[in-house]
Design an enzyme around this catalytic site. Structure first.
Site, mmCIF file in Angstrom:
data_model
loop_
_atom_site.group_PDB
_atom_site.id
_atom_site.type_symbol
_atom_site.label_atom_id
_atom_site.label_comp_id
_atom_site.label_asym_id
_atom_site.label_seq_id
_atom_site.Cartn_x
_atom_site.Cartn_y
_atom_site.Cartn_z
ATOM 1 N N GLY A 70 3.917 -7.529 -4.208
ATOM 2 C CA GLY A 70 3.134 -8.653 -4.701
ATOM 3 C C GLY A 70 3.169 -9.748 -3.656
ATOM 4 O O GLY A 70 3.977 -9.695 -2.729
ATOM 5 N N CYS A 78 8.989 -3.441 -2.057
ATOM 6 C CA CYS A 78 8.657 -4.755 -1.522
ATOM 7 C C CYS A 78 9.051 -5.865 -2.489
ATOM 8 O O CYS A 78 10.225 -6.064 -2.765
ATOM 9 C CB CYS A 78 7.173 -4.802 -1.145
ATOM 10 S SG CYS A 78 6.780 -6.249 -0.153
ATOM 11 N N TYR A 79 8.086 -6.578 -3.046
ATOM 12 C CA TYR A 79 8.438 -7.661 -3.977
ATOM 13 C C TYR A 79 9.276 -7.109 -5.146
ATOM 14 O O TYR A 79 10.254 -7.731 -5.575
ATOM 15 C CB TYR A 79 7.153 -8.310 -4.508
ATOM 16 C CG TYR A 79 7.416 -9.466 -5.451
ATOM 17 C CD1 TYR A 79 7.888 -10.681 -4.970
ATOM 18 C CD2 TYR A 79 7.202 -9.319 -6.825
ATOM 19 C CE1 TYR A 79 8.144 -11.732 -5.831
ATOM 20 C CE2 TYR A 79 7.443 -10.382 -7.688
ATOM 21 C CZ TYR A 79 7.919 -11.580 -7.187
ATOM 22 O OH TYR A 79 8.166 -12.613 -8.036
ATOM 23 N N HIS A 125 6.409 -0.565 2.087
ATOM 24 C CA HIS A 125 5.371 -0.040 1.192
ATOM 25 C C HIS A 125 5.216 1.462 1.425
ATOM 26 O O HIS A 125 4.457 1.867 2.306
ATOM 27 C CB HIS A 125 4.027 -0.717 1.489
ATOM 28 C CG HIS A 125 3.948 -2.128 1.015
ATOM 29 N ND1 HIS A 125 3.635 -2.465 -0.272
ATOM 30 C CD2 HIS A 125 4.162 -3.292 1.660
ATOM 31 C CE1 HIS A 125 3.643 -3.772 -0.411
ATOM 32 N NE2 HIS A 125 3.973 -4.304 0.755
ATOM 33 N N GLU A 130 3.563 3.480 -0.208
ATOM 34 C CA GLU A 130 2.259 3.974 -0.666
ATOM 35 C C GLU A 130 1.178 3.916 0.398
ATOM 36 O O GLU A 130 0.130 4.534 0.249
ATOM 37 C CB GLU A 130 1.805 3.196 -1.914
ATOM 38 C CG GLU A 130 1.333 1.761 -1.679
ATOM 39 C CD GLU A 130 2.461 0.730 -1.600
ATOM 40 O OE1 GLU A 130 3.624 1.134 -1.394
ATOM 41 O OE2 GLU A 130 2.174 -0.480 -1.719
ATOM 42 N N ASP A 153 -19.873 10.849 -13.186
ATOM 43 C CA ASP A 153 -19.014 10.481 -14.306
ATOM 44 C C ASP A 153 -19.565 10.975 -15.642
ATOM 45 O O ASP A 153 -18.843 11.586 -16.430
ATOM 46 C CB ASP A 153 -18.818 8.956 -14.356
ATOM 47 C CG ASP A 153 -18.317 8.420 -13.030
ATOM 48 O OD1 ASP A 153 -17.812 9.226 -12.230
ATOM 49 O OD2 ASP A 153 -18.453 7.208 -12.792
ATOM 50 N N LYS A 195 -11.780 8.247 -9.506
ATOM 51 C CA LYS A 195 -12.998 8.984 -9.155
ATOM 52 C C LYS A 195 -12.708 10.367 -8.547
ATOM 53 O O LYS A 195 -13.328 11.354 -8.927
ATOM 54 C CB LYS A 195 -13.809 8.156 -8.159
ATOM 55 C CG LYS A 195 -15.188 8.688 -7.901
ATOM 56 C CD LYS A 195 -16.124 8.136 -8.916
ATOM 57 C CE LYS A 195 -17.558 8.479 -8.658
ATOM 58 N NZ LYS A 195 -18.439 7.754 -9.595
#
Ligand code: XMP
Length: 537
Positions: A71, A98-99, A186, A188, A244, A392
């Site tokens: 964050g 992280c945060y 991070h 990710e 979709d 998606k």
């Protein structure tokens, strides 16, 4: 019957069929969605919750693990989001990033220094305990992505420090007994070279989860959930030709078969071959009952003489709702005779829509009516939204699993108002024909060049109000330009123009000017978004 609130519907969909869930607590940066995706790439189901959710509510979701995201705040800032330390006493494995890592350090009695400095970007991480739960099998020196000001200088009691960087003495800590883990970086983001491995180590080794959330299990879960929700009643689904609605319809069809009827409104603004794809290939692949309403004359009449883009959108939206309501009334009348109840409306709502509408932040209205499939709120249906939990790319995988045609599953985004907003000027049947031909050529050549996956979307635009001089054959021409607008993007909020190979552009240009009557010029749009939008109108 009153329409069900989205929350009630999602609760109904979730009930009894929930997979093992990892909660990603969102501390306000854009990382939470990415973390949720990475967890799912590890074949574990994840959901995002806001950091303001009380811990008791988080635990009531029965999470098998919790991840605290990064964050933008400093843990020392006055308004910094906080976290009730009871989260760490609940016996649920927790991974702070992280945060989230700093909050954890602070809450558990470690030391976080307000250094005033910043470490940002690619950083070398030294792993001091190579066999640890998080780092086993990864190199002792690895590149990670950092973005922080404060730094942890002492781990909480009972925790082992497992990595550091030049600036941060405690860049990772682990406590296997309490199943609490944290890293300053991070994991990710792609620039953290072993990030996915570290995340998977937390999930599989730290939290003891299995990689069991697969497309097959998603289909099975959703089929069961839709059956439970709809029971013996009937449902309708508006097909737009897009991914979709097609995947949502196919899933519901698998669940309730002939209790579902799909409605496809042909507004006459589709691209070449798309209506046929829905009518033939989609029906062949799914066996769905389809009602096609050819309303092109009605739409073209309503659009006659209109060149203002916002006007066009409003007209197309209004006509769409009229036609859909008419079709729906007919279906209800038919079903009524058979003593059945059409009570459900299937929609292809995706997870980012759910997260974003929960976020509640308003955005400026750049273009109205972005969603021509959006139906009026007073339709008396309960919603069935089998894709509410999916991103998606997961929707595309589910579509593949359900055997939908590749052309539909891999289709690039296409605006609801269709070619109506790709003709600059008023919309006529003849102009639509020209644009359809030019668009088909561009698509054909891009596909042949293997570029479909590199391009987010390539609008092809007819500047119907512009003419320029050309020379074709032996004569002077005075024709219209076609604009190619290939873009790369992640979410359509921002975009860059795609650097297409010159030979592909050249083939497209030659073919369009040779094959499409009245077009004597092809131009390339080299504007990013912002300042340009993706569509021209
Ligand atoms: P813009 O042009 O705003 O487009 O950069 C962003 C994305 O949204 C699509 N788009 C629409 N989709 N109805 C839709 O369903 C619309 O009115 C509409 N306008 C733009 C556009 O194709 C791009 O993917």
């Amino acid at each position: 019957m009153a329409p069900a609130s989205p929350a009630a519907v999602s609760a109904a969909v979730d009930s009894g069929h929930a997979p093992e869930t990892v909660l990603v607590v969102d501390f306000g940066a854009q990382y939470a969605q990415l973390i949720a995706r990475r967890v799912r790439e590890a074949r574990v189901y994840s959901e995002i919750v806001p950091s303001t959710m009380p811990v008791a509510e988080m635990l009531a979701k029965d999470p098998k693990a919790i991840i605290l995201s990064g964050g933008p705040s400093s843990v020392y800032a006055e308004e910094a989001p906080s976290l009730d330390r009871s989260l760490f006493e609940a016996g649920v494995p927790v991974f702070g990033m992280c945060y989230g890592f700093q909050l954890m350090a602070q809450a558990l009695g470690g030391t976080v220094d307000n250094t005033g400095g910043r470490e940002y970007g690619r950083t070398d991480l030294s792993v001091s305990k190579p066999g640890s739960t998080l780092f086993e099998g990864t190199p002792s020196e690895q590149q990670v992505w950092m973005s922080h000001g404060d730094a942890c200088s002492a781990a909480p009691e009972g925790f082992t420090v497992t990595a550091s960087t030049a600036l941060v003495p405690v860049a990772a800590f682990e406590n296997d007994e309490r199943k609490l883990y944290g890293v300053q970086h991070h994991p990710e983001v792609m620039h953290s070279t072993h990030g996915q491995q570290v995340l998977e180590h937390f999930l599989y080794r730290g939290a003891g989860l299995a990689p069991s959330w697969t497309t097959t299990s998603i289909v099975d879960e959703q089929v069961a959930a839709v059956r439970a929700q709809v029971g013996g009643k009937r449902a309708i689904c508006g097909l737009s030709g897009g991914v979709d609605s097609a995947v949502a319809a196919a899933l519901v069809q698998k669940a309730i078969g002939s209790q579902l009827t799909c409605v496809y409104v042909d507004h006459g603004l589709m691209r070449k071959g798309e209506t046929e794809q829905v009518e033939k290939d989609f029906v062949a692949a799914t066996g769905v009952q389809l009602k096609v309403v050819d309303a092109s004359a009605q739409f073209l009449d309503a659009l006659a003489g209109v060149s203002d883009p916002e006007q066009k959108r409003k007209i197309i939206g209004r006509e769409f709702i009229r036609v859909f309501e008419q079709a729906q009334a007919e279906l209800v009348a038919e079903a009524g005779a058979a003593g059945e109840d059409v009570a459900f409306l299937v929609q292809g709502t995706l997870y980012p829509d759910v997260v974003e509408s929960g976020g509640g932040t308003g955005t400026a209205n750049i273009k109205s009516h972005h969603n021509v499939g959006g139906l009026p709120e007073d339709l008396e249906f309960e919603l069935v939204e089998p894709l509410r939990q999916l991103f998606k790319d997961e929707v595309r995988m589910v579509g593949q699993e359900l055997g939908l045609p590749e052309e539909i599953v891999q289709r690039q985004p296409f605006p609801g108002p269709g070619l109506g907003i790709r003709i600059v000027g008023d919309v006529t049947r003849e102009r639509l024909e020209l644009l359809r031909e030019a668009d088909a050529i561009a698509r054909e050549e891009l596909t042949a060049a293997g570029l479909d996956r590199d391009i987010w979307q390539c609008p092809v635009v007819l500047l119907a109000d512009v003419r320029s001089v050309g020379v074709q054959g032996d004569g002077r021409t005075y024709g219209h330009p076609i604009v190619l607008r290939p873009v790369s993007s992640e979410d359509a909020m921002t975009a860059d123009w795609s650097r297409l190979p010159y030979d592909v552009l050249s083939r497209i240009s030659t073919r369009i000017t040779n094959e499409v009557r009245e077009v004597n010029r092809v131009v390339l749009d080299i504007t990013s978004k912002p300042p340009g939008t993706i569509e021209w109108e």
